[in-house]
Design a protein around this motif. Structure first.
Motif, mmCIF file in Angstrom:
data_model
loop_
_atom_site.group_PDB
_atom_site.id
_atom_site.type_symbol
_atom_site.label_atom_id
_atom_site.label_comp_id
_atom_site.label_asym_id
_atom_site.label_seq_id
_atom_site.Cartn_x
_atom_site.Cartn_y
_atom_site.Cartn_z
ATOM 1 N N GLY A 79 -6.615 18.579 -9.899
ATOM 2 C CA GLY A 79 -5.726 17.432 -9.976
ATOM 3 C C GLY A 79 -5.234 16.934 -8.627
ATOM 4 O O GLY A 79 -4.580 15.899 -8.550
ATOM 5 N N ARG A 80 -5.543 17.636 -7.544
ATOM 6 C CA ARG A 80 -5.119 17.238 -6.197
ATOM 7 C C ARG A 80 -6.196 16.360 -5.583
ATOM 8 O O ARG A 80 -7.354 16.748 -5.512
ATOM 9 C CB ARG A 80 -4.897 18.491 -5.342
ATOM 10 C CG ARG A 80 -4.555 18.216 -3.873
ATOM 11 C CD ARG A 80 -3.245 17.463 -3.754
ATOM 12 N NE ARG A 80 -2.666 17.551 -2.444
ATOM 13 C CZ ARG A 80 -2.888 16.667 -1.464
ATOM 14 N NH1 ARG A 80 -3.687 15.651 -1.656
ATOM 15 N NH2 ARG A 80 -2.286 16.809 -0.309
ATOM 16 N N LYS A 81 -5.829 15.152 -5.160
ATOM 17 C CA LYS A 81 -6.780 14.252 -4.526
ATOM 18 C C LYS A 81 -7.256 14.830 -3.194
ATOM 19 O O LYS A 81 -6.451 15.367 -2.427
ATOM 20 C CB LYS A 81 -6.139 12.887 -4.291
ATOM 21 C CG LYS A 81 -5.818 12.148 -5.565
ATOM 22 C CD LYS A 81 -5.170 10.817 -5.272
ATOM 23 C CE LYS A 81 -4.843 10.085 -6.552
ATOM 24 N NZ LYS A 81 -4.237 8.778 -6.282
ATOM 25 N N LEU A 82 -8.555 14.695 -2.948
ATOM 26 C CA LEU A 82 -9.138 15.138 -1.684
ATOM 27 C C LEU A 82 -9.601 13.969 -0.822
ATOM 28 O O LEU A 82 -9.814 14.126 0.368
ATOM 29 C CB LEU A 82 -10.345 16.053 -1.942
ATOM 30 C CG LEU A 82 -10.106 17.317 -2.765
ATOM 31 C CD1 LEU A 82 -11.412 18.083 -2.940
ATOM 32 C CD2 LEU A 82 -9.048 18.189 -2.124
ATOM 33 N N THR A 83 -9.760 12.795 -1.427
ATOM 34 C CA THR A 83 -10.257 11.621 -0.723
ATOM 35 C C THR A 83 -9.085 10.756 -0.254
ATOM 36 O O THR A 83 -8.171 10.471 -1.022
ATOM 37 C CB THR A 83 -11.159 10.780 -1.650
ATOM 38 O OG1 THR A 83 -12.152 11.618 -2.220
ATOM 39 C CG2 THR A 83 -11.832 9.655 -0.888
ATOM 40 N N CYS A 113 -6.623 11.281 1.960
ATOM 41 C CA CYS A 113 -5.317 11.954 2.076
ATOM 42 C C CYS A 113 -4.921 12.103 3.543
ATOM 43 O O CYS A 113 -5.772 12.065 4.430
ATOM 44 C CB CYS A 113 -5.390 13.351 1.468
ATOM 45 S SG CYS A 113 -5.804 13.370 -0.266
ATOM 46 N N THR A 131 -11.220 15.115 -6.779
ATOM 47 C CA THR A 131 -10.019 15.925 -6.970
ATOM 48 C C THR A 131 -10.385 17.389 -7.138
ATOM 49 O O THR A 131 -11.503 17.736 -7.529
ATOM 50 C CB THR A 131 -9.220 15.475 -8.211
ATOM 51 O OG1 THR A 131 -10.033 15.647 -9.371
ATOM 52 C CG2 THR A 131 -8.775 14.026 -8.090
ATOM 53 N N GLN A 149 -12.925 8.822 -5.615
ATOM 54 C CA GLN A 149 -11.854 9.798 -5.488
ATOM 55 C C GLN A 149 -12.370 11.140 -6.010
ATOM 56 O O GLN A 149 -12.925 11.219 -7.092
ATOM 57 C CB GLN A 149 -10.619 9.383 -6.278
ATOM 58 C CG GLN A 149 -9.429 10.316 -6.139
ATOM 59 C CD GLN A 149 -9.009 10.547 -4.708
ATOM 60 O OE1 GLN A 149 -9.269 11.611 -4.142
ATOM 61 N NE2 GLN A 149 -8.359 9.551 -4.117
#
Length: 137
Positions: free
Chosen positions: A27-31, A33, A24, A22
């Motif tokens: 704090g925003r997930k990039l994997t 999504c 980020t 994962q």
């Protein structure tokens, strides 16, 4: 995770949407999504002048200043995102398919989804320069 080396130096890594890791950003997930959701996040960050987001010829969003390009990967449940990153030395123009440092084989597969589009690259009959290599996804 897929790693690419030039003359023994690691220059590019790509996360697998199914197996990770994962990745980020603030704090925003990039994997793994939903592409439209991550696209809105990147557009908002661009609109707020926090990131300078650009789009490559195949529609992939990216941030040259971070050496980040977001691709999509087909999985059992649909299409999800997978970040591809290069180091600072190679970050300039990484979203550009012609001048950027992202390996050509990382550009194979589904194109970034836009409403009503379902394309993939390379098109049928195209002979890639990397021979018989097939993407792992």
């Amino acid at each position: 995770m897929y790693a690419y080396f030039v003359d023994g130096w690691l220059f590019c890594v790509a996360a697998d949407a199914v197996h990770g890791p994962q990745v980020t950003l603030w704090g925003r997930k990039l994997t793994a999504c939903v592409p439209a959701d991550l696209g809105r996040f990147l557009s908002h960050a661009h609109g707020c002048e926090v990131l300078d987001v650009s789009y490559g010829p195949r529609g992939n969003p990216g941030v040259d200043g971070l050496g980040l390009v977001v691709r999509v990967q087909e999985v059992a449940g649909g299409v999800v995102t997978r970040p591809v990153m290069v180091g600072r030395t190679w970050a300039d123009r990484c979203t550009d398919d012609w001048e950027g440092a992202i390996p050509e084989r990382e550009r194979e597969g589904r194109l970034w989804l836009h409403p009503g589009e379902t394309g993939s690259w390379p098109p049928p009959g195209h002979k890639p320069r990397w021979g018989d290599w097939q993407p792992p996804f």
